[in-house]
Design a protein around this motif. Structure first.
Motif, PDB file in Angstrom:
ATOM      1  N   LEU A 104       9.305  55.503 -25.114  1.00  0.00           N
ATOM      2  CA  LEU A 104      10.797  55.497 -24.153  1.00  0.00           C
ATOM      3  C   LEU A 104      11.106  53.900 -24.536  1.00  0.00           C
ATOM      4  CD1 LEU A 104      10.392  57.990 -22.157  1.00  0.00           C
ATOM      5  CD2 LEU A 104      12.278  57.802 -23.212  1.00  0.00           C
ATOM      6  N   LYS A 105      12.763  53.718 -24.432  1.00  0.00           N
ATOM      7  CA  LYS A 105      13.143  52.682 -24.064  1.00  0.00           C
ATOM      8  C   LYS A 105      12.247  51.900 -22.204  1.00  0.00           C
ATOM      9  CE  LYS A 105      17.388  52.160 -26.741  1.00  0.00           C
ATOM     10  NZ  LYS A 105      18.268  52.910 -26.957  1.00  0.00           N
ATOM     11  N   GLY A 106      11.873  50.752 -22.802  1.00  0.00           N
ATOM     12  CA  GLY A 106      11.347  50.199 -21.463  1.00  0.00           C
ATOM     13  C   GLY A 106       9.573  49.778 -21.522  1.00  0.00           C
ATOM     14  N   GLN A 107       9.678  50.899 -21.963  1.00  0.00           N
ATOM     15  CA  GLN A 107       7.630  50.976 -22.821  1.00  0.00           C
ATOM     16  C   GLN A 107       7.627  49.801 -23.205  1.00  0.00           C
ATOM     17  OE1 GLN A 107       5.781  54.804 -21.892  1.00  0.00           O
ATOM     18  NE2 GLN A 107       6.594  53.861 -20.525  1.00  0.00           N
ATOM     19  N   LYS A 108       6.227  49.558 -22.838  1.00  0.00           N
ATOM     20  CA  LYS A 108       5.787  48.507 -24.126  1.00  0.00           C
ATOM     21  C   LYS A 108       4.286  49.176 -25.001  1.00  0.00           C
ATOM     22  CE  LYS A 108       6.612  44.769 -21.506  1.00  0.00           C
ATOM     23  NZ  LYS A 108       6.502  44.418 -19.346  1.00  0.00           N
ATOM     24  N   ILE A 109       3.335  48.486 -25.700  1.00  0.00           N
ATOM     25  CA  ILE A 109       3.026  49.468 -26.136  1.00  0.00           C
ATOM     26  C   ILE A 109       1.266  49.082 -25.679  1.00  0.00           C
ATOM     27  CG2 ILE A 109       1.063  47.019 -26.942  1.00  0.00           C
ATOM     28  CD1 ILE A 109       2.165  48.791 -30.105  1.00  0.00           C
ATOM     29  N   VAL A 115      -0.567  58.388 -28.985  1.00  0.00           N
ATOM     30  CA  VAL A 115       0.236  58.646 -30.313  1.00  0.00           C
ATOM     31  C   VAL A 115       0.097  59.859 -30.749  1.00  0.00           C
ATOM     32  CG1 VAL A 115      -1.333  57.781 -31.599  1.00  0.00           C
ATOM     33  CG2 VAL A 115       0.824  57.368 -31.805  1.00  0.00           C
ATOM     34  N   HIS A 116       1.540  60.799 -30.629  1.00  0.00           N
ATOM     35  CA  HIS A 116       1.089  62.091 -31.492  1.00  0.00           C
ATOM     36  C   HIS A 116       1.951  61.967 -32.357  1.00  0.00           C
ATOM     37  CE1 HIS A 116       0.883  63.864 -27.542  1.00  0.00           C
ATOM     38  NE2 HIS A 116       0.650  63.001 -26.681  1.00  0.00           N
ATOM     39  N   SER A 117       1.367  62.474 -33.598  1.00  0.00           N
ATOM     40  CA  SER A 117       1.727  62.463 -34.723  1.00  0.00           C
ATOM     41  C   SER A 117       1.752  63.272 -35.623  1.00  0.00           C
ATOM     42  CB  SER A 117       1.991  61.164 -35.539  1.00  0.00           C
ATOM     43  OG  SER A 117       3.236  61.272 -36.639  1.00  0.00           O
ATOM     44  N   HIS A 118       2.255  64.088 -37.347  1.00  0.00           N
ATOM     45  CA  HIS A 118       1.182  64.379 -38.308  1.00  0.00           C
ATOM     46  C   HIS A 118       0.018  63.704 -38.224  1.00  0.00           C
ATOM     47  CE1 HIS A 118       1.551  66.607 -41.911  1.00  0.00           C
ATOM     48  NE2 HIS A 118       1.448  68.010 -41.030  1.00  0.00           N
ATOM     49  N   PRO A 119      -0.870  64.493 -38.805  1.00  0.00           N
ATOM     50  CA  PRO A 119      -2.043  64.663 -39.569  1.00  0.00           C
ATOM     51  C   PRO A 119      -1.900  63.525 -40.311  1.00  0.00           C
ATOM     52  CG  PRO A 119      -2.610  66.750 -39.161  1.00  0.00           C
ATOM     53  CD  PRO A 119      -0.307  66.127 -39.216  1.00  0.00           C
ATOM     54  N   ASP A 142       5.475  67.574 -36.655  1.00  0.00           N
ATOM     55  CA  ASP A 142       6.080  67.451 -37.023  1.00  0.00           C
ATOM     56  C   ASP A 142       6.505  65.784 -36.103  1.00  0.00           C
ATOM     57  OD1 ASP A 142       8.164  67.204 -38.746  1.00  0.00           O
ATOM     58  OD2 ASP A 142       9.163  67.412 -36.754  1.00  0.00           O
ATOM     59  N   THR A 143       6.588  64.755 -36.706  1.00  0.00           N
ATOM     60  CA  THR A 143       7.054  63.702 -36.613  1.00  0.00           C
ATOM     61  C   THR A 143       8.183  63.233 -35.494  1.00  0.00           C
ATOM     62  OG1 THR A 143       7.893  62.831 -38.729  1.00  0.00           O
ATOM     63  CG2 THR A 143       5.417  62.761 -38.970  1.00  0.00           C
ATOM     64  N   ALA A 144       9.301  64.148 -36.434  1.00  0.00           N
ATOM     65  CA  ALA A 144      10.759  64.131 -35.867  1.00  0.00           C
ATOM     66  C   ALA A 144       9.977  64.336 -33.882  1.00  0.00           C
ATOM     67  CB  ALA A 144      11.683  63.963 -36.271  1.00  0.00           C
ATOM     68  N   GLU A 145       9.527  65.517 -34.771  1.00  0.00           N
ATOM     69  CA  GLU A 145       9.629  67.229 -33.611  1.00  0.00           C
ATOM     70  C   GLU A 145       9.030  66.324 -32.238  1.00  0.00           C
ATOM     71  OE1 GLU A 145       7.132  68.730 -32.212  1.00  0.00           O
ATOM     72  OE2 GLU A 145       8.910  69.772 -30.446  1.00  0.00           O
ATOM     73  N   THR A 146       8.773  65.307 -32.478  1.00  0.00           N
ATOM     74  CA  THR A 146       7.433  64.162 -31.693  1.00  0.00           C
ATOM     75  C   THR A 146       8.690  62.894 -31.037  1.00  0.00           C
ATOM     76  OG1 THR A 146       5.510  64.893 -32.749  1.00  0.00           O
ATOM     77  CG2 THR A 146       5.363  62.845 -30.807  1.00  0.00           C
ATOM     78  N   ALA A 147       9.032  62.683 -32.080  1.00  0.00           N
ATOM     79  CA  ALA A 147      10.135  61.813 -30.821  1.00  0.00           C
ATOM     80  C   ALA A 147      11.246  62.433 -30.709  1.00  0.00           C
ATOM     81  CB  ALA A 147      10.732  61.179 -32.134  1.00  0.00           C
ATOM     82  N   ARG A 148      11.422  63.618 -30.480  1.00  0.00           N
ATOM     83  CA  ARG A 148      12.687  64.407 -29.864  1.00  0.00           C
ATOM     84  C   ARG A 148      12.150  64.946 -28.345  1.00  0.00           C
ATOM     85  NH1 ARG A 148      15.192  69.777 -31.633  1.00  0.00           N
ATOM     86  NH2 ARG A 148      13.450  70.434 -32.072  1.00  0.00           N
ATOM     87  N   ARG A 149      11.135  65.251 -27.992  1.00  0.00           N
ATOM     88  CA  ARG A 149      10.194  65.428 -27.332  1.00  0.00           C
ATOM     89  C   ARG A 149       9.794  64.731 -26.641  1.00  0.00           C
ATOM     90  NH1 ARG A 149       5.822  68.104 -29.160  1.00  0.00           N
ATOM     91  NH2 ARG A 149       4.427  66.108 -28.153  1.00  0.00           N
ATOM     92  N   HIS A 151      11.211  62.248 -26.244  1.00  0.00           N
ATOM     93  CA  HIS A 151      13.006  61.929 -25.629  1.00  0.00           C
ATOM     94  C   HIS A 151      13.863  62.915 -24.297  1.00  0.00           C
ATOM     95  CE1 HIS A 151      17.627  61.126 -24.940  1.00  0.00           C
ATOM     96  NE2 HIS A 151      17.756  62.514 -25.792  1.00  0.00           N
ATOM     97  N   GLN A 152      13.345  64.187 -24.944  1.00  0.00           N
ATOM     98  CA  GLN A 152      13.817  65.520 -23.968  1.00  0.00           C
ATOM     99  C   GLN A 152      12.818  65.314 -23.030  1.00  0.00           C
ATOM    100  OE1 GLN A 152      12.852  68.590 -26.491  1.00  0.00           O
ATOM    101  NE2 GLN A 152      15.437  68.495 -26.833  1.00  0.00           N
ATOM    102  N   ASN A 153      11.699  64.624 -23.044  1.00  0.00           N
ATOM    103  CA  ASN A 153      10.745  64.774 -21.246  1.00  0.00           C
ATOM    104  C   ASN A 153      10.444  63.829 -20.644  1.00  0.00           C
ATOM    105  OD1 ASN A 153      10.774  68.267 -22.475  1.00  0.00           O
ATOM    106  ND2 ASN A 153       8.793  67.389 -23.382  1.00  0.00           N
ATOM    107  N   GLN A 154      11.691  62.766 -21.961  1.00  0.00           N
ATOM    108  CA  GLN A 154      11.117  61.032 -20.701  1.00  0.00           C
ATOM    109  C   GLN A 154       9.943  61.355 -20.676  1.00  0.00           C
ATOM    110  OE1 GLN A 154      13.922  59.118 -20.474  1.00  0.00           O
ATOM    111  NE2 GLN A 154      15.063  60.118 -21.527  1.00  0.00           N
ATOM    112  N   LEU A 155       8.872  61.235 -21.766  1.00  0.00           N
ATOM    113  CA  LEU A 155       7.365  60.886 -21.639  1.00  0.00           C
ATOM    114  C   LEU A 155       7.203  59.625 -21.561  1.00  0.00           C
ATOM    115  CD1 LEU A 155       6.077  63.828 -23.974  1.00  0.00           C
ATOM    116  CD2 LEU A 155       6.336  64.323 -21.404  1.00  0.00           C
TER     117      LEU A 155
END
Lengths: 288, 288
Positions: A104-109, A115-119, A142-149, A151-155
């Motif tokens: 999310l924007k504003g987050q730092k490392i 970190v969630h992604s495809h194996p 899925d890689t993109a689905e994690t990005a969408r989630r 964003h959608q849930n502002q995680l």
């Protein structure tokens, strides 16, 4: 000729739907856009099984399926899916994979806990991830689905590994770009179809075949000798267990050739020599 | 002779620690118990990378690692891990995999919303899972760890796919036993070690080797001819991409033989013929 066939698909059916693994913004989506056209309609499938179901049920007309990665190797269950469902490989497409670490924007490392992604994506970025042992790796579909989630849930506290396109599409900031361990991270995708009548013989210079041999010593060597005599180049070989018969193996082989006649001769010989012989696809070699 | 070596390991170091992938109750744990002894001390690693780190750092003395499944095929990244870290395969063990669908006591199959398990386990039970399309499949790191988490957090609506031992260890009820699609679901595990001095030449009748060939047509056939002439039986072959050199391939091959001298002769010839040749392990064939 490729253009001709390509053109046919587009002209005959501008509404053709292409099954992809993942959602819009995924690498499969990118391949569909590059192989067909930018606005191609896709059926987003969250597993390879779903992708096959989409094709078999007629929900989609063709499918794009990752089959091999230059780092992680072949995606073996996908060969079995093509084989089991008697589908045909009618084309291939190569994609250079660029992975990015995003949140999310504003987050730092330092804010990132998981970190969630495809194996496969996690595997491709292992050297980068090892630098952050406190970040928990979570395998996801899925890689993109994690990005969408995210964003959608502002995680907050969760990062995704995905393409630059996914970061733009789901409004995330890239905290570390190009984090794949090896820069030459190429994935080979195949285009699959229910029928095999999509490719003209004139443009075929690559084939994916499967065969089974008896257990006599030297039987594989004999088959490879025939292939070599027929001027076929072997670009991949793997033995795979025969389902229902533990530790009996089938061979999945990819070959390239200059003349279809040479390949046709090898096919005729292999049909006689092998206990079982099957063509998974004959298509145009597009290896960069 | 096997008993001798086995005995040495036990006598010399009853406190030897064995790295396993997963936690107690996992299939890796079961293999460690069968290969060493019931109360063998294990280091529970939640990924294969962690398992390798445990061995490399000296935290554990040897490791048990799944390498091939009779349904899903070889676990390819594990070959790369053994190769990259110059580890040695010093033994193998086969396990018949029985998968079970389990949840908290009192739960019925209709109550289950999600099933969590290792991707390989989900794949092995796909036919069963297809009967319950409303149950969401969630990929997880380990079969037994999911069972433990369901128990610890008293998670309702979530099922695990794991071994009978895991259901007993974590007090879960089996809602559907033996849900693997194919009954002959055998997994081959290898025992890995930092040094290769653990196996006596007298008992060696199997080897895992790796080689690279130039791209001349027929070069693989020539190598397989030599193997056949030296009376080696090929039990597995796969081409794998060479990291850092996209679409150049190494070959990972398993062979069995009756006489070590035959194998030694083939090794000498392959060292000359191949651009690169390496032994990943020489050990006793225990295929059931």
């Amino acid at each position: 000729m490729k253009i001709g066939i390509f053109f046919c698909l587009k002209v005959w059916n501008m509404n053709a739907k292409i099954a992809i693994q993942g959602i819009k913004g995924s690498f499969h989506h990118q391949v569909a856009q590059e192989y067909y056209y930018q606005n191609v309609e896709v059926d987003e499938c969250l597993s390879f099984e779903e992708l096959i179901d989409s094709l078999m049920s007629g929900k989609s007309d063709q499918a794009v399926m990752a089959i091999e990665n230059s780092i992680a190797g072949p995606i073996i269950p996908n060969y079995a899916l093509i084989d089991k469902n008697n589908l045909h490989i009618i084309g291939e497409h190569y994609l250079d994979i660029h992975q990015n670490f995003m949140a999310l924007k504003g987050q730092k490392i330092e804010d990132i806990l998981e970190v969630h992604s495809h194996p496969m994506a996690l595997l491709q970025c292992m050297e980068f991830l090892k630098k952050y042992p406190n970040i928990k790796l979570v395998e996801d579909k899925d890689t993109a689905e994690t990005a969408r989630r995210i964003h959608q849930n502002q995680l907050k506290g969760i990062a995704a590994i995905a393409s630059k396109t996914a970061s733009e599409m789901y409004d995330l900031v890239i905290l570390a770009p190009e984090i794949q361990t090896i820069n030459n991270n190429m994935t080979r995708f195949v285009i699959i179809n229910k029928a095999d009548n999509f490719v003209s013989k004139n443009e075929i210079n690559r084939a994916s075949i499967k065969f089974e041999l008896d257990h006599k010593r030297g039987s594989l060597a004999a088959v490879l000798n025939v292939m070599s005599d027929c001027k076929l180049n072997l670009t991949k070989i793997q033995s795979l267990p025969k389902i229902e018969t533990p530790w009996k193996y089938s061979f999945f082989v990819d070959v390239t050739f200059e003349k279809y006649e040479d390949y046709a001769k090898a096919k005729a010989l292999l049909t006689i020599m092998a206990e079982y012989f099957k063509v998974l696809g004959e298509y145009k070699n597009t290896k960069p």
